[in-house]
Scaffold this motif. Structure first.
Motif, PDB file in Angstrom:
ATOM      1  N   TRP A  75      35.942  45.765  34.216  1.00  0.00           N
ATOM      2  CA  TRP A  75      37.152  45.125  33.805  1.00  0.00           C
ATOM      3  C   TRP A  75      38.196  46.279  34.170  1.00  0.00           C
ATOM      4  O   TRP A  75      39.068  45.984  34.390  1.00  0.00           O
ATOM      5  N   ILE A  76      37.805  47.657  33.951  1.00  0.00           N
ATOM      6  CA  ILE A  76      38.832  48.579  34.349  1.00  0.00           C
ATOM      7  C   ILE A  76      39.199  48.661  35.630  1.00  0.00           C
ATOM      8  O   ILE A  76      40.207  48.681  36.183  1.00  0.00           O
ATOM      9  N   LEU A  84      48.561  52.442  34.627  1.00  0.00           N
ATOM     10  CA  LEU A  84      48.378  52.124  33.248  1.00  0.00           C
ATOM     11  C   LEU A  84      48.913  50.795  32.593  1.00  0.00           C
ATOM     12  O   LEU A  84      49.035  50.580  31.429  1.00  0.00           O
ATOM     13  N   THR A  85      49.795  50.255  33.501  1.00  0.00           N
ATOM     14  CA  THR A  85      50.526  49.174  32.919  1.00  0.00           C
ATOM     15  C   THR A  85      50.079  47.968  32.845  1.00  0.00           C
ATOM     16  O   THR A  85      50.778  47.001  32.249  1.00  0.00           O
ATOM     17  N   LEU A  86      48.793  47.682  33.358  1.00  0.00           N
ATOM     18  CA  LEU A  86      48.121  46.213  33.687  1.00  0.00           C
ATOM     19  C   LEU A  86      48.848  45.286  34.023  1.00  0.00           C
ATOM     20  O   LEU A  86      48.635  44.088  33.975  1.00  0.00           O
ATOM     21  N   GLY A  92      47.614  40.374  44.209  1.00  0.00           N
ATOM     22  CA  GLY A  92      47.384  39.365  43.306  1.00  0.00           C
ATOM     23  C   GLY A  92      45.885  39.450  42.762  1.00  0.00           C
ATOM     24  O   GLY A  92      45.256  38.359  42.227  1.00  0.00           O
ATOM     25  N   ILE A  93      45.125  40.588  42.997  1.00  0.00           N
ATOM     26  CA  ILE A  93      43.745  40.676  42.665  1.00  0.00           C
ATOM     27  C   ILE A  93      43.638  41.783  41.782  1.00  0.00           C
ATOM     28  O   ILE A  93      42.706  42.767  41.674  1.00  0.00           O
ATOM     29  N   SER A  94      44.622  42.161  40.750  1.00  0.00           N
ATOM     30  CA  SER A  94      44.628  43.214  39.657  1.00  0.00           C
ATOM     31  C   SER A  94      45.644  42.839  38.418  1.00  0.00           C
ATOM     32  O   SER A  94      46.215  41.723  38.502  1.00  0.00           O
ATOM     33  N   GLY A  95      45.499  43.511  37.322  1.00  0.00           N
ATOM     34  CA  GLY A  95      46.038  43.453  36.166  1.00  0.00           C
ATOM     35  C   GLY A  95      45.292  42.567  35.123  1.00  0.00           C
ATOM     36  O   GLY A  95      44.426  42.181  35.338  1.00  0.00           O
TER      37      GLY A  95
END
Length: 452
Positions: A75-76, A84-86, A92-95
């Motif tokens: 998940w990390i 570190l803002t998520l 488009g493959i993160s967050g």
């Protein structure tokens, strides 16, 4: 005709999907060879009274990292590429939303799913990367660390620290990549440098083995009980490294691939397995020859083989093969001097983990900045290019991200009495007090050291 074409296309897609699935699946047993190698390497580098204890901590760390990486680590990787803002990155493959969709333990992708042929093997390859970082740490701290303390450190490194580094520098949305053009094809920074600098932080708090240093600060050699076992272990690590590097390749033709024509790096830039093979073997050879010319020592020669590959790893997709040889050669020539420098600072790194992984991982990153700047750092047009400054920023980030958690966590363990075994246990041997078995019941390998 249309039906025949559709059938052919379906067969091609099925064949390519099976190939892709098999390709990544095979990285896992190959990378297990790395851990077979570390097992033999570290047991051989230990005195016979500590051989099994050194092996047990490797085996247990591997097992403990797997569930932690399942529940948290994966998940990390998908949640924090942009920092570190998520927040979601440009690809488009993160967050937060993406990570929750693909990597939470109860996600449809985190278990058997007939519509998903990739997630499990990708996750498995990353688990083995995580376990590799713990094995790097394991070598430096042999013969005096508490098992519980080591397991805590191994989990922190493998399931949290290294994967955060991977999110930042080994992901197409990683902020080091998108803002600074960081390039690290073979994970010289995000695996080796992170683990090496983490180990350095731990070693400062752990302290040297009893008998390592004299009152005047000079160091004694504390040889392991089996140099042949150590050398065989190092060669197994080299064999497993091919699986490690296979896991750095994105095969073409799948929904998650960057294209349909050619292999790509984790950043989407084109590369070939052919070029990677040229450069891996040339770095390997340069490392052995460089270490042999400087030391004539078989231990450092085989460490040089690994160090040569690590030195060339960040740019294995870019180098002209003689350049990979030269970079591996230079790295291996520097390696023994770095180990000696660390030792003169009163730090007992039993197998040179910082010199081989931490320092040469850093050298590998900077080598890309020196000799391969100007290449596109990521997929697309008009994108940021690799540069010396970008590689330097990446190296500083990796050094701090590795060293600070290693130092802080080990300091807390030290204060709470969970870092180091008692002096009596260390003198007697950890196998006697911690292991319900004997490595050599016929006592063919008595331990002799300055501490005895």
């Amino acid at each position: 005709m249309a039906a025949a074409v559709a059938e052919l296309q379906g067969n091609h897609a099925a064949t390519n999907g099976t190939f892709s699935e098999t390709f990544y699946f095979l990285t896992i047993p190959l990378m297990v060879l790395i851990h077979a190698g570390f097992l033999a390497y570290e047991m051989g580098a230990s005195r016979s009274k500590n051989a099994l204890a050194s092996g047990i901590k490797n085996i247990l760390a591997f097992a403990m990292i797997v569930p932690f990486f399942y529940f948290v680590g994966w998940w990390i990787y998908w949640a924090f590429p942009t920092g570190l803002t998520l927040s979601e990155g440009a690809m488009g493959i993160s967050g937060l939303a993406y990570a929750n969709d693909v990597a939470l333990p109860w996600s449809q992708y985190m278990g058997p799913n007939l519509d998903d042929r990739a997630s499990g093997v990708f996750w498995g390859a990353f688990v083995l990367f995580a376990a590799t970082t713990a094995s790097i740490l394991s070598g430096g701290v042999i013969e005096r660390i508490k098992l519980t303390g080591f397991v805590v450190l191994a989990i922190a490194l493998g399931a949290f620290v290294w994967i955060l580094a991977a999110a930042w520098g080994w992901h197409a949305d990683g902020w080091l990549v998108t803002k600074f053009g960081y390039h690290d094809f073979g994970a010289a920074g995000v695996v080796h440098m992170i683990a090496g600098f983490f180990s350095l932080g731990v070693l400062i708090n752990l302290g040297p083995r009893i008998g390592k240093f004299n009152a005047d600060g000079s160091a004694n050699n504390i040889p392991g009980h089996s140099m042949p076992m150590t050398l065989i272990g190092l060669m197994l690590i080299i064999a497993g490294f091919w699986g490690f590097l296979m896991g750095c390749v994105i095969v073409p033709g799948e929904a998650w691939s960057w294209g349909t024509e050619i292999e790509a790096t984790i950043y989407g830039t084109p590369m070939t397995i052919s070029g990677m093979t040229f450069n891996t073997l040339m770095g390997f050879a340069g490392g052995i020859i460089g270490a042999w010319m400087v030391t004539r020592d078989p231990f450092w020669m085989m460490s040089g083989a690994l160090g040569g590959i690590i030195s060339a790893a960040a740019g294995l997709d870019l180098w002209y093969p003689p350049m990979a040889f030269a970079i591996g050669f230079i790295g291996a020539c520097m390696m023994p001097f770095v180990a000696s420098f660390i030792e003169k600072r009163g730090i007992d790194d039993a197998v040179g983990a910082f010199a081989v992984h931490g320092f040469l991982g850093m050298w590998g990153l900077l080598a890309v900045g020196i000799a391969a700047q100007g290449y596109p750092a990521m997929f697309g047009e008009d994108v940021i290019e690799t540069s010396f400054m970008g590689q330097l920023v990446g190296a500083v980030t990796m050094g701090l991200l590795g060293f600070v958690p290693g130092y802080v966590i080990s300091f807390i363990l030290k204060v709470t009495g969970q870092l180091r075994v008692p002096e009596e246990a260390e003198l007697l041997g950890l196998d006697k007090v911690k292991v319900p078995a004997e490595a050599y019941p016929e006592a063919l390998h008595p331990s002799v050291s300055p501490a005895e």
